[in-house]
Each structure stands twice: as C-alpha cells, then as structure tokens.
Design a protein around this motif. Structure first.
Motif, PDB file in Angstrom:
ATOM      1  N   LEU A   1     -14.054  -1.852  -9.597  1.00 49.15           N
ATOM      2  CA  LEU A   1     -14.120  -2.235 -10.816  1.00 49.15           C
ATOM      3  C   LEU A   1     -12.587  -3.622 -10.732  1.00 49.15           C
ATOM      4  O   LEU A   1     -13.019  -4.787 -10.616  1.00 49.15           O
ATOM      5  N   CYS A   2     -12.065  -3.325 -11.283  1.00 50.38           N
ATOM      6  CA  CYS A   2     -10.223  -3.685 -10.968  1.00 50.38           C
ATOM      7  C   CYS A   2      -9.843  -4.134 -10.241  1.00 50.38           C
ATOM      8  O   CYS A   2      -9.707  -5.513 -10.162  1.00 50.38           O
TER       9      CYS A   2
ATOM     10  N   ARG B   1     -12.852  -5.071  -7.735  1.00 52.26           N
ATOM     11  CA  ARG B   1     -13.289  -6.491  -7.203  1.00 52.26           C
ATOM     12  C   ARG B   1     -12.998  -7.937  -8.487  1.00 52.26           C
ATOM     13  O   ARG B   1     -12.418  -9.117  -8.058  1.00 52.26           O
ATOM     14  N   ALA B   2     -12.519  -7.239  -9.686  1.00 51.15           N
ATOM     15  CA  ALA B   2     -11.974  -8.424 -10.315  1.00 51.15           C
ATOM     16  C   ALA B   2     -10.164  -9.109  -9.883  1.00 51.15           C
ATOM     17  O   ALA B   2     -11.010 -10.327  -9.761  1.00 51.15           O
TER      18      ALA B   2
ATOM     19  N   LEU C   1     -16.297 -10.084  -9.168  1.00 49.26           N
ATOM     20  CA  LEU C   1     -16.515  -9.995 -11.114  1.00 49.26           C
ATOM     21  C   LEU C   1     -17.197 -11.015 -11.217  1.00 49.26           C
ATOM     22  O   LEU C   1     -17.161 -11.586 -11.208  1.00 49.26           O
TER      23      LEU C   1
ATOM     24  N   GLU D   1     -20.915  -7.841 -15.039  1.00 49.95           N
ATOM     25  CA  GLU D   1     -19.950  -6.422 -15.305  1.00 49.95           C
ATOM     26  C   GLU D   1     -18.571  -7.109 -16.350  1.00 49.95           C
ATOM     27  O   GLU D   1     -18.464  -6.811 -16.795  1.00 49.95           O
ATOM     28  N   MET D   2     -18.424  -8.254 -16.411  1.00 58.72           N
ATOM     29  CA  MET D   2     -17.191  -9.101 -17.112  1.00 58.72           C
ATOM     30  C   MET D   2     -18.106  -8.451 -19.015  1.00 58.72           C
ATOM     31  O   MET D   2     -17.332  -8.040 -19.284  1.00 58.72           O
TER      32      MET D   2
END
Length: 81
Positions: free
Chosen positions: A23-24, A26-27, A32, A36-37
């Motif tokens: 996830l990090c 992708r951000a 993101l 998801e955010m």
C-alpha cells in the motif's frame, strides 16, 4: 479528527487492503485509490465515526486536505513512531 495507528487498526486495514508495505509503495507511485486512502485513514481514527460519513468528509474537504495526514501515517507505518 485524530489518527491513532494502533497495531489492531493496522491489522484491520491490512486485512481489507492487503499488505501495508505494498500500500505504501502504491501511494509513493501515485497509485493509491481514494477508496484505499479513506479505508486506511478510517481504520486509524482514534474515535470511530460511520465510514460513509468519514468518506463524505474527506471528499468535501478535498484530497489536498487529507494528503498531509496520509503522508504522516504512511511514514509512521514504514518507520514506526
């Protein structure tokens, strides 16, 4: 609203969103999604509110308003407190 990324909050977020490290990544790559955010931030709320209300508040405030909190939270996930 205050965020508190407790172990249980992060485990719940990970159960919904998949591995937090991914996830990090992708951000960092700008990949993101809004969903998801909102999910990550919502799981880390110190005082829970209905998710739909939180999502509406994020959209009303704008992504630029939520981004600094997201950046700090992601930094805490990667580096610890």
């Amino acid at each position: 609203l205050r965020l508190r990324p407790t172990f249980s909050a992060l485990v719940a977020a990970e159960a919904e969103l998949g591995p937090l490290f991914a996830l990090c990544e992708r951000a960092a790559a700008g990949q993101l999604t809004l969903a998801e955010m909102v999910a990550l931030l919502w799981h880390c709320l110190a005082e829970p509110i209905p998710r739909a209300d939180f999502a509406d508040a994020v959209v009303a405030a704008g992504l630029a308003t939520a981004t600094p909190a997201l950046r700090v939270l992601l930094g805490q996930i990667l580096a610890g407190r």
